[in-house]
Scaffold this active site. Sequence first.
Site, PDB file in Angstrom:
ATOM      1  N   ASP A   1       0.884  -1.182  -0.064  1.00 40.00           N
ATOM      2  CA  ASP A   1      -0.042  -0.119   0.018  1.00 40.00           C
ATOM      3  C   ASP A   1       0.852   1.105   0.017  1.00 40.00           C
ATOM      4  O   ASP A   1       1.338   1.727  -1.020  1.00 40.00           O
ATOM      5  CB  ASP A   1      -0.713  -0.312   1.531  1.00 40.00           C
ATOM      6  CG  ASP A   1      -2.132   0.754   1.389  1.00 40.00           C
ATOM      7  OD1 ASP A   1      -3.031   1.077   0.496  1.00 40.00           O
ATOM      8  OD2 ASP A   1      -1.882   1.740   2.193  1.00 40.00           O
TER       9      ASP A   1
ATOM     10  N   ASP B   1      -8.017  -8.397   6.043  1.00 39.34           N
ATOM     11  CA  ASP B   1      -9.207  -8.341   7.093  1.00 39.34           C
ATOM     12  C   ASP B   1      -9.551  -6.963   7.416  1.00 39.34           C
ATOM     13  O   ASP B   1      -8.805  -5.861   6.768  1.00 39.34           O
ATOM     14  CB  ASP B   1      -8.321  -8.674   8.550  1.00 39.34           C
ATOM     15  CG  ASP B   1      -7.587  -7.735   8.973  1.00 39.34           C
ATOM     16  OD1 ASP B   1      -6.578  -7.334   8.362  1.00 39.34           O
ATOM     17  OD2 ASP B   1      -7.860  -7.157  10.029  1.00 39.34           O
TER      18      ASP B   1
HETATM   19  P1  XMP Z   1       2.034  -0.679   3.688  1.00 39.85           P
HETATM   20  O1  XMP Z   1       3.048  -0.277   4.728  1.00 39.85           O
HETATM   21  O2  XMP Z   1       2.242  -0.892   2.423  1.00 39.85           O
HETATM   22  O3  XMP Z   1       1.025  -1.636   4.378  1.00 39.85           O
HETATM   23  O4  XMP Z   1       0.993   0.800   3.898  1.00 39.85           O
HETATM   24  C1  XMP Z   1       0.542  -2.658   3.834  1.00 39.85           C
HETATM   25  C2  XMP Z   1      -0.327  -3.166   4.880  1.00 39.85           C
HETATM   26  O5  XMP Z   1      -1.611  -2.402   4.954  1.00 39.85           O
HETATM   27  C3  XMP Z   1      -2.499  -3.166   5.042  1.00 39.85           C
HETATM   28  N1  XMP Z   1      -3.710  -2.833   3.984  1.00 39.85           N
HETATM   29  C4  XMP Z   1      -4.817  -3.427   3.668  1.00 39.85           C
HETATM   30  N2  XMP Z   1      -5.634  -4.327   4.402  1.00 39.85           N
HETATM   31  N3  XMP Z   1      -7.188  -4.142   2.926  1.00 39.85           N
HETATM   32  C5  XMP Z   1      -6.854  -4.750   4.008  1.00 39.85           C
HETATM   33  O6  XMP Z   1      -7.368  -5.436   4.525  1.00 39.85           O
HETATM   34  C6  XMP Z   1      -6.751  -3.278   2.262  1.00 39.85           C
HETATM   35  O7  XMP Z   1      -7.289  -2.657   1.171  1.00 39.85           O
HETATM   36  C7  XMP Z   1      -5.340  -2.787   2.593  1.00 39.85           C
HETATM   37  N4  XMP Z   1      -4.642  -1.803   2.140  1.00 39.85           N
HETATM   38  C8  XMP Z   1      -3.668  -1.817   3.049  1.00 39.85           C
HETATM   39  C9  XMP Z   1      -2.433  -4.615   5.212  1.00 39.85           C
HETATM   40  O8  XMP Z   1      -2.090  -4.894   6.435  1.00 39.85           O
HETATM   41  C10 XMP Z   1      -1.029  -4.541   4.573  1.00 39.85           C
HETATM   42  O9  XMP Z   1       0.007  -5.444   5.029  1.00 39.85           O
END
Ligand code: XMP
Length: 173
Positions: A99, A155
């Site tokens: 993300d 989740d």
């Molecule tokens: P970064 O550090 O790249 O982290 O921002 C990635 C973590 O953010 C969470 N994440 C999500 N979890 N749906 C989710 O369930 C989403 O759309 C989402 N976007 C980000 C996730 O824990 C991932 O490991």
Amino acid sequence: MKLTTLYAPDVLAARVRELAKSIRASHPGGRLVVVVVLRGAFVFAADLVRALWPLDLVVDFVALASYEGTETTGRVQLVTDLREDVAGAHVLVVEDICDTGLTLSFLVESLRARGPASVRTCVMLDKPSRRKVAFRTDFTGFTIPDRFVVGYGLDLDGAYRNLPEIAEVHTET
Ligand code: XMP
Ligand code: MG
């Protein structure tokens, strides 16, 4: 709250097989350590390591926590470290979603400091529009826009990790 299917189970399974094929084809040989990022990546990783068979590998786990402060960069901390020594090994990090890029850039940096032969990353989903730090994944299942998704390990407050598909969450107003 409403869920709509983005990637059905058979679509996910087919993509995992393709990813495994690319990973196998590009593995240079030597010791391979698959590092699974808890908790979200456990479902994807379970499918991926089996699709990598008969490639010889070991599986290990890390847990990370991120703190969203007032600063734009955020902070990431290693909560549970690896048990394996990755010095001289090829490391493949498996994560559910990239993300902001903060988690993976922190983890890759921390792994590189241990003297591995290489570090590569494999994510099921990538949201490049959300990056806060420049980070490029090596293997990506699907690139998605800035939407909140659940299922296949992902989740919403702990729920939906066992949903067999990846679905978009719509919050009614
Ligand atoms: P970064 O550090 O790249 O982290 O921002 C990635 C973590 O953010 C969470 N994440 C999500 N979890 N749906 C989710 O369930 C989403 O759309 C989402 N976007 C980000 C996730 O824990 C991932 O490991
Ligand atoms: Mg996660």
